[in-house]
Design an enzyme around this catalytic site. Structure first.
Site, mmCIF file in Angstrom:
data_model
loop_
_atom_site.group_PDB
_atom_site.id
_atom_site.type_symbol
_atom_site.label_atom_id
_atom_site.label_comp_id
_atom_site.label_asym_id
_atom_site.label_seq_id
_atom_site.Cartn_x
_atom_site.Cartn_y
_atom_site.Cartn_z
ATOM 1 N N ASP A 144 44.339 9.748 10.186
ATOM 2 C CA ASP A 144 43.120 9.603 10.992
ATOM 3 C C ASP A 144 43.193 10.439 12.265
ATOM 4 O O ASP A 144 44.271 10.828 12.712
ATOM 5 C CB ASP A 144 42.881 8.139 11.348
ATOM 6 C CG ASP A 144 43.938 7.572 12.284
ATOM 7 O OD1 ASP A 144 45.134 7.777 12.006
ATOM 8 O OD2 ASP A 144 43.581 6.942 13.289
ATOM 9 N N GLU A 195 46.117 5.013 12.872
ATOM 10 C CA GLU A 195 47.106 5.030 13.951
ATOM 11 C C GLU A 195 46.418 5.115 15.309
ATOM 12 O O GLU A 195 46.869 4.510 16.293
ATOM 13 C CB GLU A 195 48.049 6.226 13.760
ATOM 14 C CG GLU A 195 49.276 6.237 14.677
ATOM 15 C CD GLU A 195 49.036 6.941 16.014
ATOM 16 O OE1 GLU A 195 49.888 6.854 16.900
ATOM 17 O OE2 GLU A 195 47.962 7.579 16.154
ATOM 18 N N GLU A 196 45.322 5.864 15.382
ATOM 19 C CA GLU A 196 44.640 6.083 16.662
ATOM 20 C C GLU A 196 44.018 4.809 17.228
ATOM 21 O O GLU A 196 43.710 4.740 18.420
ATOM 22 C CB GLU A 196 43.560 7.165 16.509
ATOM 23 C CG GLU A 196 44.083 8.539 16.122
ATOM 24 C CD GLU A 196 44.911 9.192 17.221
ATOM 25 O OE1 GLU A 196 45.028 8.609 18.312
ATOM 26 O OE2 GLU A 196 45.444 10.288 16.977
ATOM 27 N N ASP A 211 46.470 16.186 15.741
ATOM 28 C CA ASP A 211 46.999 14.823 15.846
ATOM 29 C C ASP A 211 46.305 13.969 14.776
ATOM 30 O O ASP A 211 45.233 13.443 15.017
ATOM 31 C CB ASP A 211 46.713 14.283 17.244
ATOM 32 C CG ASP A 211 47.256 12.889 17.480
ATOM 33 O OD1 ASP A 211 48.072 12.410 16.677
ATOM 34 O OD2 ASP A 211 46.849 12.270 18.464
ATOM 35 N N ASP A 213 54.665 13.106 14.824
ATOM 36 C CA ASP A 213 53.400 12.815 15.498
ATOM 37 C C ASP A 213 53.452 13.169 16.981
ATOM 38 O O ASP A 213 52.681 12.649 17.780
ATOM 39 C CB ASP A 213 53.074 11.316 15.314
ATOM 40 C CG ASP A 213 51.687 10.945 15.789
ATOM 41 O OD1 ASP A 213 50.833 11.852 15.874
ATOM 42 O OD2 ASP A 213 51.457 9.758 16.092
ATOM 43 N N HIS A 233 42.975 14.948 21.242
ATOM 44 C CA HIS A 233 41.827 14.059 21.483
ATOM 45 C C HIS A 233 40.684 14.747 22.241
ATOM 46 O O HIS A 233 39.891 14.079 22.875
ATOM 47 C CB HIS A 233 42.225 12.779 22.240
ATOM 48 C CG HIS A 233 43.196 11.924 21.502
ATOM 49 N ND1 HIS A 233 43.507 10.636 21.881
ATOM 50 C CD2 HIS A 233 43.949 12.166 20.394
ATOM 51 C CE1 HIS A 233 44.400 10.133 21.057
ATOM 52 N NE2 HIS A 233 44.682 11.046 20.138
ATOM 53 N N HIS A 272 50.141 10.259 10.301
ATOM 54 C CA HIS A 272 48.875 9.533 10.099
ATOM 55 C C HIS A 272 47.738 10.499 9.799
ATOM 56 O O HIS A 272 47.690 11.627 10.309
ATOM 57 C CB HIS A 272 48.544 8.632 11.292
ATOM 58 C CG HIS A 272 48.299 9.329 12.586
ATOM 59 N ND1 HIS A 272 47.043 9.757 12.982
ATOM 60 C CD2 HIS A 272 49.131 9.652 13.612
ATOM 61 C CE1 HIS A 272 47.122 10.309 14.181
ATOM 62 N NE2 HIS A 272 48.387 10.260 14.588
#
Length: 781
Positions: free
Chosen positions: A395, A490-491, A456, A513, A695, A393
């Site tokens: 994002d 995805e997040e 990520d 991922d 994150h 992903h």
């Protein structure tokens, strides 16, 4: 003379200026209609809005604006508003934008014989003029209509339309091409800026409440267009839902709109500022970032040289470029993608996939997905291998800023504290993150401590791109057909919402991922979300005894009835939990959100049952309707769909062993896009990337681990290049197709060998052919 009369006269001046003055006069005389210039209507309208050429065709943010002066932009759009979306994304943050849409008030059609140039007689169109006919186009930019910088102008114009008799029908009219449109006069003008402007379009004589069908009948538009019109009017705050009439919703005019007030739209529907923040979408092909630094700009073959450079980049070169592109998604948005800036990276990846030689590169410009194929290098005889997909992903999380990421490499990490930001005293320390000591001697990529890194999942994107470039550069490496997809959102749990399984066309896939090198994940939580709306009763505290019902206290009471240790703070491994994510409220009302997780489906069901029982108990205690519970499943444990296809895990273990990596097979305490795709019919476990501390501003990535992941992906491609899926492990769709084919063959054989009567034999053969055709259709699909 009123203002509109003056505008009508000015429009006539623009018509006269363009059609009958200067060098172009002869080109527009009736006897030379075959020489008419293209887009006459567009040019006249542009002259009407800007007689001075100095403000026309002005470059703005990588685009060309029709008209631009100061902070004002005017775009003349004759149709297909979908093409405007990228321009609006670029213009709206900094400019006041007016979109002008010329529409027919009265239209006369003249047909041109392409051989002789002869013209037919004028025929007037019977279609009734209505501003609502523009709503089909406005729907294409519905997301932007509430933006305070955007205004729509509908120009109702009488014009002649010249069409070529070159169509495919017998009279050559169907499928014909429009040659030009010649404006005659301006008959009406509608400015749409506020909800009041949209509300004013609804006829006064239409009684309330009304349905979409009733509105369509009143304004003489097709019923199918009526629902589109109501969708926009509702979104603009011009109307409100009143109830239902059978299956149809009924509406009333918004009183706020009638009073000329701006509608107070919900954040979910009107938060375009967040969507447009920091956005710079480019539709023109982008050269490599180092292109203008090479000195090759004016040399022949410079672009080819840059393509070679892109092809030869390492996984780290790619990663360092990709993380500098801000692609944060937003949970508060209701668009797809949730932030348009995700398109920035999608454009880059689409271009680079083409440059390295990938096939079938497709950029879904509406929903921001990238698809591509790495063609098989096997001979025709050996192409029975499954099609394997790799997914990552684009994002990043919105937990910490992803804008202006400044990655740097810490060479030969010595096991000590890493000073990320001296000014802010932000330190990445093994005392807080002990696993750092496992990377002693490695080169690490970190941030400056003010943003996340974006490993990520830009690490996964970089690793897949590097694998693809390597395979395309070395066709001697034997592998089957591979499919690639890069997804948005995805997040925020929307990564597979518009994933096109048919276009992706893979038998099995892996998401790349994960985190730590060696992670091989094929178990995840079963997940649900729960919302509690608690209705209290507010009374002055001085006189509240026996009367007050405090909604916030009831929310606390609900939380106290959940098991204390079924909480993320106290759980690990396969232990599930209830997690309170948000609570807000007053005495009168409170809203509480939970997520519910468990790997075991039975325990997951019990957790949800506990929620219902507590709600029933509290409603019985405080009165029915005190608590409203809404609970929805989010995703399920993918192991159920992976278990029939354990070759995915066995081959991943084999690829890791070849790369001298030890598999780490722990259940995911979360979910992945692979879980959702597995339940959609594409078994899809998750692989590592080499990233850590996702994150947050302490995020980092290990360079040796990222290089190992590329090695693992290349190994998987080669393993499946000589692997045939056991019949027992084929996907359900293929098994069904095989059964149908077998049945077809049986019927066909029976038809040939039957000794029944001739008529019966013919019937059986016909049936067999139908079955075979049906089977073939299924197989091709």
């Amino acid at each position: 003379m009123d203002n509109f009369q003056q505008r009508q006269e000015d429009f006539q001046k623009s018509i006269h200026k363009y059609l009958y003055e200067g060098q172009d006069k002869k080109a527009h005389e009736p006897d030379s209609i075959g020489l008419l210039k293209e887009k006459t209507l567009h040019t006249v309208v542009k002259d009407f809005y800007a007689p001075n050429d100095s403000c026309k065709e002005i470059p703005v943010n990588h685009y060309v604006a029709d008209i631009c002066y100061g902070d004002q932009i005017i775009e003349i759009q004759n149709g297909n508003f979908y093409k405007m979306r990228d321009k609006l994304l670029s213009f709206l943050p900094d400019y006041q934008v007016t979109v002008v849409y010329p529409m027919p008030y009265h239209k006369w059609t003249l047909w041109i014989d392409p051989e002789s140039g002869e013209l037919s007689k004028r025929n007037r169109s019977p279609v009734a003029a209505s501003p609502f006919r523009a709503f089909k186009e406005l729907y294409r930019i519905k997301t932007f209509l509430n933006h305070p910088h955007l205004k729509i102008v509908l120009m109702m114009i009488d014009f002649e339309e010249y069409r070529m008799l070159d169509g495919w029908s017998s009279n050559r009219k169907r499928g014909s091409h429009r040659h030009d449109r010649i404006p005659l006069s301006l008959e009406a003008e509608y400015v749409l800026d506020t909800p009041a402007d949209y509300c004013a379009l609804i006829p006064d004589m239409l009684p309330e409440p009304f349905t979409a069908k009733e509105l369509a009948k009143e304004v003489k538009i097709p019923p199918s267009l009526g629902s589109t019109v109501m969708n926009i009017l509702l979104g603009m705050g011009a109307v409100l839902k009143e109830g239902q009439q059978g299956r149809a919703y009924t509406y009333i005019r918004s009183r706020d709109a009638l009073r000329g007030k701006k509608g107070n739209l919900s954040p979910e529907n009107a938060d375009v500022y967040r969507m447009l923040e920091g956005l710079h979408v480019k539709t023109k092909p982008l050269l490599h970032p180092d292109y203008h630094k090479t000195g090759l700009t004016n040399q022949k073959g410079a672009v080819t040289e840059m393509k070679k450079k892109t092809q030869n980049e390492t996984v780290i070169d790619r990663f360092l470029r990709y993380v500098e592109v801000d692609t944060q998604s937003s949970e508060s948005s209701n668009t797809s993608p949730s932030t348009m800036k995700q398109h920035d990276l999608a454009v880059i990846l689409s271009r680079e996939l083409t440059e390295i030689g990938a096939q079938d590169v497709f950029y879904d410009k509406e929903h921001c997905y990238i698809y591509a194929t790495i063609p098989s290098t096997l001979t025709e005889k050996n192409r029975k291998t499954p099609v394997i997909g790799f997914i990552a992903h684009m994002d990043t999380s919105d937990a910490v800023s992803g804008k202006d990421v400044k990655p740097r490499i810490v060479e030969n990490y010595d096991g000590k504290d890493i000073q990320l930001n001296q000014k802010e005293n932000i330190v990445l320390s093994p005392s807080a993150f002990p696993e750092l000591l496992n990377h002693t001697g490695e080169d690490l990529i970190v941030t400056d401590g003010t943003t996340l890194l974006g490993a990520d999942d830009k690490a996964g994107v970089s690793e897949i791109m590097t694998m693809a470039a390597e395979l395309l550069q070395h066709p001697e490496i034997k592998h089957g057909e591979l499919r690639i997809c890069f997804t948005p959102d995805e997040e925020v749990g929307e990564g597979t919402r518009y994933f096109d399984l048919e276009r992706f066309h893979a038998d099995f896939a892996y998401t790349v991922d994960g985190g730590k090198l060696g992670e091989l994940e094929y178990e995840n939580f079963n997940a649900a979300e729960a919302e509690l709306i608690i209705h209290g009763r507010s009374v002055h505290p001085g006189d509240a005894k026996g009367k007050m019902l405090n909604a916030t206290l009831i929310a606390y009471e609900f939380q106290s009835m959940l098991p204390v240790f079924d909480n993320p703070m106290y759980t690990e491994g396969r232990e599930g939990f209830y997690h309170l994510t948000l609570m807000k409220g007053t005495c009168d009302m409170a809203v509480v959100y939970y997520i519910i997780r468990d790997h075991d489906l039975t325990k997951f069901g019990r957790k949800k049952d506990r929620f219902r029982k507590i709600v029933d108990y509290l409603n019985d205690k405080y009165g029915q309707g005190t608590i409203e519970l809404t609970m929805e499943d989010s995703y399920f444990n993918m192991i159920e769909k992976i278990r029939p296809h354990m070759h995915l895990i066995e081959n991943a273990r084999k690829a890791m062993a070849q790369a001298d990596v030890t598999p780490i097979e722990n259940p995911i305490r979360g979910g992945t896009d692979g879980a959702a795709l597995s339940f959609k019919g594409l078994p899809c476990p998750n692989l590592c990337t080499g990233g850590y501390n996702y994150h947050g501003k302490y995020e980092y990535a290990s360079i040796p681990e990222m290089e190992k992941v590329v090695e693992i992906l290349l190994g998987l491609a080669q393993i499946y290049g000589s692997f045939e899926v056991p019949k027992a492990q084929k996907t359900g769709k293929k098994t069904a197709a095989a059964k149908t084919t077998k049945k077809a063959k049986t019927v066909k054989t029976a038809a040939k060998t039957a000794k029944a009567a001739k008529a019966a034999t013919k019937t059986t053969k016909t049936s067999a052919k139908k079955t075979i055709r049906k089977s073939s259709a299924k197989k091709s699909k």
